[in-house]
Design an enzyme around this catalytic site. Structure first.
Site, PDB file in Angstrom:
ATOM      1  N   GLU A 198       0.801  -1.218   0.000  1.00 19.32           N
ATOM      2  CA  GLU A 198       0.000   0.000   0.000  1.00 19.32           C
ATOM      3  C   GLU A 198       0.839   1.276   0.000  1.00 19.32           C
ATOM      4  O   GLU A 198       0.316   2.353  -0.286  1.00 19.32           O
ATOM      5  CB  GLU A 198      -0.952  -0.016   1.204  1.00 19.32           C
ATOM      6  CG  GLU A 198      -1.969  -1.150   1.132  1.00 19.32           C
ATOM      7  CD  GLU A 198      -2.719  -1.382   2.429  1.00 19.32           C
ATOM      8  OE1 GLU A 198      -3.751  -2.077   2.386  1.00 19.32           O
ATOM      9  OE2 GLU A 198      -2.269  -0.884   3.480  1.00 19.32           O
ATOM     10  N   ASP A 246     -12.128  -6.592  -2.513  1.00 23.56           N
ATOM     11  CA  ASP A 246     -12.980  -7.784  -2.437  1.00 23.56           C
ATOM     12  C   ASP A 246     -14.358  -7.355  -1.986  1.00 23.56           C
ATOM     13  O   ASP A 246     -14.594  -6.186  -1.664  1.00 23.56           O
ATOM     14  CB  ASP A 246     -12.380  -8.829  -1.484  1.00 23.56           C
ATOM     15  CG  ASP A 246     -12.263  -8.309  -0.066  1.00 23.56           C
ATOM     16  OD1 ASP A 246     -13.252  -8.383   0.680  1.00 23.56           O
ATOM     17  OD2 ASP A 246     -11.170  -7.827   0.304  1.00 23.56           O
TER      18      ASP A 246
END
Length: 230
Positions: free
Chosen positions: A11, A198
């Site tokens: 990230e 997701d």
């Protein structure tokens, strides 16, 4: 100076690679990269997964770097049908979905003795990030809504439905609300940016590895564009 926190190396490693690093300091087993990104003074760190890591990291940023704003970037599971993988959620507020003191008469998510369960993101930061995201990521959806956090990776449909019914959230992850609370305690403006990796249901394990990298590309592109305007 702006503080940028991500839970995992994926990230933040692109942002760290693109910044002009002046120094790297190790505190609480975390590496704080200090320097400039797009000409702006920043400190970027991978805090690790979970609320404790996130809160410790935010407090170090407050104490040692006197950051004027904290941006938490990363991935999350969607809790709304209209929010698809790759889309971005910008926090209106955040709460800890696993904070449960109902046995003492508190509401779900409410922190005992604080009189609070939600922490509001800075409106100016929100507005700037949403406007910028729509310019640099026109191919995806950008949503503003509640982020819920807990020390759980949500991959069960029944748990997902419970979170939706209790808190009306847009996405779920494992750090944002802890960063929000720590920033609030220190009177530091914050915002949470989450790219959807997701759907926080039975498909999570199948989707996560495939879509995580694509989702992170969107947040990196956004931060590269927004940091100079802060």
């Amino acid at each position: 100076m702006i503080g940028i926190i991500g839970a995992m190396d994926q990230e933040v490693h692109i942002l760290k690679a693109e910044m002009d690093v002046e120094k790297i300091e190790r505190k609480a087993s975390m590496e704080f990269f200090v320097g400039k990104l797009q000409g702006r003074d920043v400190v970027i760190v991978k805090c690790g997964v979970g609320k404790v890591n996130a809160a410790v990291c935010t407090q170090i940023m407050a104490d040692c770097y006197q950051v004027e704003a904290v941006i938490n970037t990363g991935v999350a599971g969607s809790l709304r049908a209209e929010i698809n993988i790759g889309d971005i959620v910008v926090s209106t507020d955040a709460l800890q979905h696993d904070m449960d003191a109902r046995g003492f008469g508190y509401e779900p998510g409410e922190i005992p003795l604080m009189g609070k369960k939600t922490f509001e993101a800075d409106k100016r930061l929100r507005r700037l990030i949403v406007e910028t995201c729509r310019k640099v990521n026109p191919e995806i959806g950008v949503f503003e809504g509640r982020v819920v956090s807990g020390d759980q990776f949500i991959s069960d449909g029944a748990v997902k439905e419970r979170l939706v019914s209790m808190f009306d959230p847009y996405c779920t992850e494992m750090e944002g609300a802890a960063i929000a609370q720590a920033a609030w305690l220190n009177h530091i403006p914050f915002v949470i940016i989450r790219a959807i990796s997701d759907k926080a249901d039975g498909s999570a394990q199948m989707d996560y590895a495939e879509f995580e990298a694509k989702a992170i590309q969107h947040t990196v592109r956004l931060l590269e564009a927004v940091v100079p305007a802060l």
